[in-house]
Design an enzyme around this catalytic site. Structure first.
Site, short mmCIF file in Angstrom:
data_model
loop_
_atom_site.label_atom_id
_atom_site.label_comp_id
_atom_site.label_asym_id
_atom_site.label_seq_id
_atom_site.Cartn_x
_atom_site.Cartn_y
_atom_site.Cartn_z
N VAL A 1 0.82 -1.23 0.00
CA VAL A 1 0.00 0.00 0.00
C VAL A 1 0.85 1.27 0.00
O VAL A 1 0.30 2.37 -0.10
CB VAL A 1 -0.98 0.09 1.20
CG1 VAL A 1 -1.93 -1.08 1.22
CG2 VAL A 1 -0.24 0.24 2.52
N LYS A 2 2.16 1.14 0.11
CA LYS A 2 2.98 2.34 0.24
C LYS A 2 3.25 2.98 -1.13
O LYS A 2 3.00 2.38 -2.17
CB LYS A 2 4.29 1.99 0.96
CG LYS A 2 4.09 1.41 2.38
CD LYS A 2 3.42 2.39 3.29
CE LYS A 2 3.33 2.10 4.76
NZ LYS A 2 3.31 0.83 5.37
#
Ligand SMILES: *Cc1c(COP(=O)(O)O)cnc(C)c1O
Length: 409
Positions: A197-198
């Site tokens: 998700v980064k």
């Protein structure tokens, strides 16, 4: 239309590079990981970077290297992901949570100052949502004579530093800037996350950026930590695979934290397009949200830039003014009915069962609770288009008005 929160950008270029890595004959830590480290060092402007299998691994490795143990204290914000605190617990030390700033969600430097004791070994600032913490103030604090005088070193490394170490949890903030320096070179050690998700992902992964002051030799510390991150083995797999080079030694009981070349191949593609493609797109999405929401008096917009800093635009942490936690939960439930995924960053750690059992109490963290209770993170990802952004905003406006009106009747 259904809108996810933060899917990774997987295009043909990524797929091709992963296939290349798989066909290369070398899939674990090897040439691609080493190249990714070199390019990350150039990108962040530090002497050395070590790639690992997660940011969590990097944070723990840094604490272990510094010799953090039972009886020590580590200061960190109450408002963070559990990884920041869990690694402190793994070392047997005590996490000392402090409250945050109301405006940028980052650790409050005056709260840090109040909580420094003779047991404090490390401060772990978290660059929330990608906005760098106030590193000038934090570095000045750990270097102040009255603070240095309190520092009690337990080992040679702590003696050499002669003060509290600043270990930045930069999981969100690669590409963020502070006084024209990039994240990675703002603290003694900084740890970036490449989780799915980064901003910049390798599926799972992390990197430690070395920026230790003299007398440390950052390349030597890098070499020591390569060994520590691979079982304490004095030869890595690539070195061992050479004919006749089978002999190796174990110099300490190390960890198993290495990155694989398959994942590094994703990181290399992502890094090459990060500044001219990924970051401008994320900034565009955040600016769009702010533009559409700024006329609503209930919308407290996040800050992404000020005279000293610029964010990496990792999150869009909107707050709704004067609502309760229950109302916020109601708004999110309504948004979910429209098939839009939003999130809350973060549930403060003193509210989590484990930390509650350790005696932490959320009523000691007034700003953290207030920010948490009114926060909704909107979707931000590369492939999010204008129509979807408008859809998110329209559904949000409708949900807020319904929830707020219902209560005021
Ligand atoms: C994601 C995250 C981490 C952990 O990163 P991993 O690579 O998943 O270990 C640590 N701190 C913060 C603030 C995070 O958001």
């Amino acid at each position: 239309m259904s809108i996810p929160f933060s899917p990774p950008r997987i295009d043909q270029k990524i797929i091709d590079e992963v296939v290349n890595a798989m066909k290369s004959g070398w899939i674990t830590t090897g040439p691609k990981t080493k190249l990714f480290e070199k390019e990350l060092a150039e990108y962040t402007g530090v002497p050395a970077v070590l790639c690992l299998n997660s940011a969590t691994a990097g944070l723990e490795l840094a604490l272990r290297w510094f010799g953090v143990q039972e009886g020590d204290e580590v200061i960190l914000p109450a408002y963070t992901y559990c990884a920041t605190a869990n690694v402190v617990v793994h070392c047997g030390a005590k996490p000392v949570f402090v409250d945050i700033n109301a405006d940028d969600f980052n650790i409050s430097v005056s709260e840090i100052a109040k909580h420094i004791t003779t047991k404090t070994k490390v401060i772990m600032p978290v660059d929330f949502g990608g906005m760098p913490c106030d590193y000038d103030a934090i570095n000045a604090l750990v270097n102040a004579h009255r603070v240095k005088d309190k520092f009690v070193p337990r080992n040679e490394i702590q003696h050499s530093l002669g003060r509290i170490m600043v270990l930045s949890d930069a999981a969100h903030s690669i590409g963020g800037k502070y006084q024209n320096n990039k994240v990675g070179g703002l603290a003694d050690l900084s740890v970036i996350s490449f989780h799915a998700v980064k901003n910049l992902t390798t599926a799972e992964g992390g990197a430690m950026c070395f920026n230790l002051p003299t007398p440390f030799d950052n390349h030597k510390v890098y070499n020591d930590l390569v060994i520590k991150s691979l079982h304490g083995q004095n030869k890595d797999a690539l070195a061992k695979v050479k004919p006749g080079a089978w002999k190796y030694d174990i110099v300490e009981p190390g960890y198993k934290y290495n990155m694989t070349d398959i994942l590094a191949s994703i990181g290399l593609v992502e890094l090459a397009r990060y500044d001219n493609d990924t970051l401008p797109k994320r900034k565009y999405v955040c600016d769009r949200y702010s533009k559409l929401l700024k006329e609503y008096s209930w919308a407290q917009l996040p800050i992404f830039e000020d005279i000293k800093r610029e964010s990496s635009y990792h999150l869009y942490p909107l707050r709704i003014v004067e609502i309760t936690e229950k109302q916020r939960d109601g708004i999110i439930a309504m948004i979910a009915e429209a098939e839009i995924a939003v999130n809350v960053h973060f549930i403060p750690l003193p509210m989590m069962s484990f930390y509650k059992q350790q005696g932490y109490d959320i009523s000691d963290y007034v700003v953290s609770y207030d920010n948490y209770s009114r926060e909704i993170s909107l979707p931000v990802f590369y492939d999010l288009n204008d129509r979807q952004i408008e859809e998110v905003v329209n559904v949000l406006i409708d949900s807020v008005e319904r929830v707020v009106n219902k209560v005021s009747i």
